[in-house]
Design an enzyme around this catalytic site. Structure first.
Site, PDB file in Angstrom:
ATOM      1  N   CYS A  64       0.678  -1.180   0.367  1.00 27.16           N
ATOM      2  CA  CYS A  64       0.296  -0.104  -0.300  1.00 27.16           C
ATOM      3  C   CYS A  64       1.330   0.580   0.214  1.00 27.16           C
ATOM      4  CB  CYS A  64      -1.030   0.469   1.315  1.00 27.16           C
ATOM      5  SG  CYS A  64      -2.019   1.509   0.356  1.00 27.16           S
ATOM      6  N   THR A 323     -31.587   1.580   5.746  1.00 21.75           N
ATOM      7  CA  THR A 323     -31.761   1.202   4.471  1.00 21.75           C
ATOM      8  C   THR A 323     -31.252   0.098   3.922  1.00 21.75           C
ATOM      9  OG1 THR A 323     -29.724   3.090   3.461  1.00 21.75           O
ATOM     10  CG2 THR A 323     -32.068   3.990   4.781  1.00 21.75           C
ATOM     11  N   GLU A 397     -23.403   3.441   1.029  1.00 26.08           N
ATOM     12  CA  GLU A 397     -22.906   1.758   1.442  1.00 26.08           C
ATOM     13  C   GLU A 397     -22.355   1.096   1.166  1.00 26.08           C
ATOM     14  OE1 GLU A 397     -28.042   1.233   1.025  1.00 26.08           O
ATOM     15  OE2 GLU A 397     -26.985   1.288  -1.099  1.00 26.08           O
TER      16      GLU A 397
END
Length: 426
Positions: A64, A323, A397
């Protein structure tokens, strides 16, 4: 949100892209920033330059370069010796000795034993104290997991860094970070399938099918309960199957020299284990868990950090806006638990009271591929993997999913490391 940005800038001297993506979920971001600030800058067993160097070592295990470069700058800023950056062999022997634990923790944490711990605590003049080792373990697990988030959300370098740019960065969205910070989330988020065709209707039915499975599973839960033997069997089946979940374009990547010099044994990874059919032993949470064992051990040896980590785990696990894509007032606890427990299952960690048969009902193959890649080999995550799961769901989400992934991964690594430390102590 603006307060969080101000606090982050005051603490770090920058507003990095990780913060700009995590701000989709301000409650989590606040906990994350507080924990990271404590680990890196507040009083603790390790000197500041050691903390950043350990961050470099951990991020480098997953190639990374984004995180490595951030901490190279921070390491130099707090007075770290530039010679250490030429390679791990130029760092003090004490840090070199940490390399083996870093390697095993990142890729095969179930192999960590009290002998690993003893080797670090009894290395004569290069020995670690227990408090220093706990600080190091928390930093390693934090940055292994943050590497997963960085790759899982496709985070790009900042404008002033190599490879940085301002126009449409290939991150979690098709819009600029300025749109995220301005709250312009309601853009057209239709996904494109591999043939290049927008598949709104297909993805709509995927959401409906998932909702229906959740309803059916809830009804089954209410009607009957599987025996302990059946529950154990379902766990072993899921654990065995998880070993063979890989993307079709899975291939070896050779680490760049500027990253690989910060760790040894570049060929060591998760893939070696899975392809050779080696067995992951079962770790029963009933025997050693974070809440009853790990939390108190961390808090005893590194005061307040156990509390901070615990809060972060709880926020990630319980975070919900009720949701799912276009649906509101949905209880998502079943789905969140399936994601968390699937990750722990991949690491051999079993909850006796969970029916692992639910995982196959709720997580389809493309989602499992994404989870496995982000958690185990994040450097191999592709935009295609990100686009191919939950195609009707918002980017916020999918970022939420990544928060579950990185916290479940961090807890899994901590459980193995802290259990080994406990065994050494007793």
């Amino acid at each position: 949100m603006h307060t969080l940005f101000a606090d982050s800038f005051a603490a770090l001297g920058r507003l990095d892209n990780i913060t700009l993506v995590m701000v989709f979920h301000p409650q989590y971001l606040e906990s994350f920033l507080k924990t990271q600030h404590y680990l890196l800058q507040m009083d603790g067993p390790l000197p500041l330059h050691y903390r950043h160097y350990i961050g470099i070592m951990a991020a480098a295990r997953h190639q990374c370069s984004y995180l490595v470069n951030l901490h190279v700058n921070d390491f130099l800023h707090v007075g770290g010796d530039p010679k250490w950056l030429n390679g791990l062999e130029n760092a003090p022997q004490k840090l070199q000795n940490l390399g083996e634990l870093n390697k095993v923790l990142a890729h095969r944490p179930w192999l960590i034993t009290k002998e690993h711990i003893e080797g670090l605590l009894k290395a004569e003049e290069h020995s670690w104290s227990l408090a220093e080792l706990v600080h190091a373990v928390v930093l390693l697990t934090h940055y292994h997991s943050l590497a997963s988030f960085t790759f899982g959300c496709g985070i790009s370098p900042e404008i002033h860094c190599d490879g940085g740019h301002t126009f449409r960065p290939p991150s979690v969205s098709n819009y600029c970070f300025c749109d995220i910070t301005n709250g312009n989330h309601s853009v057209d988020e239709m996904q494109v399938n591999s043939a290049g065709n927008v598949s709104v209707s297909d993805s709509f039915f995927e959401v409906e099918a998932l909702m229906e499975k959740m309803r059916q599973l809830q009804e089954c839960r209410d009607e009957e309960e599987a025996s302990q033997e059946e529950m154990a069997s379902r766990f072993e089946i899921e654990k065995r199957e998880s070993m063979f979940v890989f993307s079709s374009d899975d291939e070896e990547a050779t680490p760049a020299r500027d990253v690989s010099r910060h760790f040894e044994d570049t060929s060591y990874g998760y893939k070696d284990f899975s392809r050779h059919g080696m067995h992951v032993p079962t770790f029963r949470v009933q025997d050693y868990c974070w809440e009853d064992h790990g939390y108190s051990l961390v808090n005893r040896l590194y005061p307040d950090v156990g509390q901070l980590i615990d809060e972060k785990f709880h926020i990630a696990y319980n975070l919900t806006y009720n949701t799912m894509a276009m649906h509101k007032d949905v209880d998502t606890s079943m789905l969140r638990r399936a994601i968390w427990n699937y990750i722990h299952c991949m690491f051999g960690i079993r909850y006796d009271d969970y029916d692992y048969g639910e995982i196959n009902q709720l997580l389809d193959r493309s989602f499992k591929v994404y989870i496995k890649t982000v958690v185990c080999t994040p450097e191999k995550v592709t935009k295609r993997m990100y686009d191919s799961f939950w195609r009707q769901f918002k980017h916020s989400e999918k970022v939420h999913v990544n928060l579950l992934l990185i916290e479940a991964r961090m807890q899994a690594e901590l459980l193995y490391a802290l259990r080994a430390i406990t065994r050494y102590m007793t």
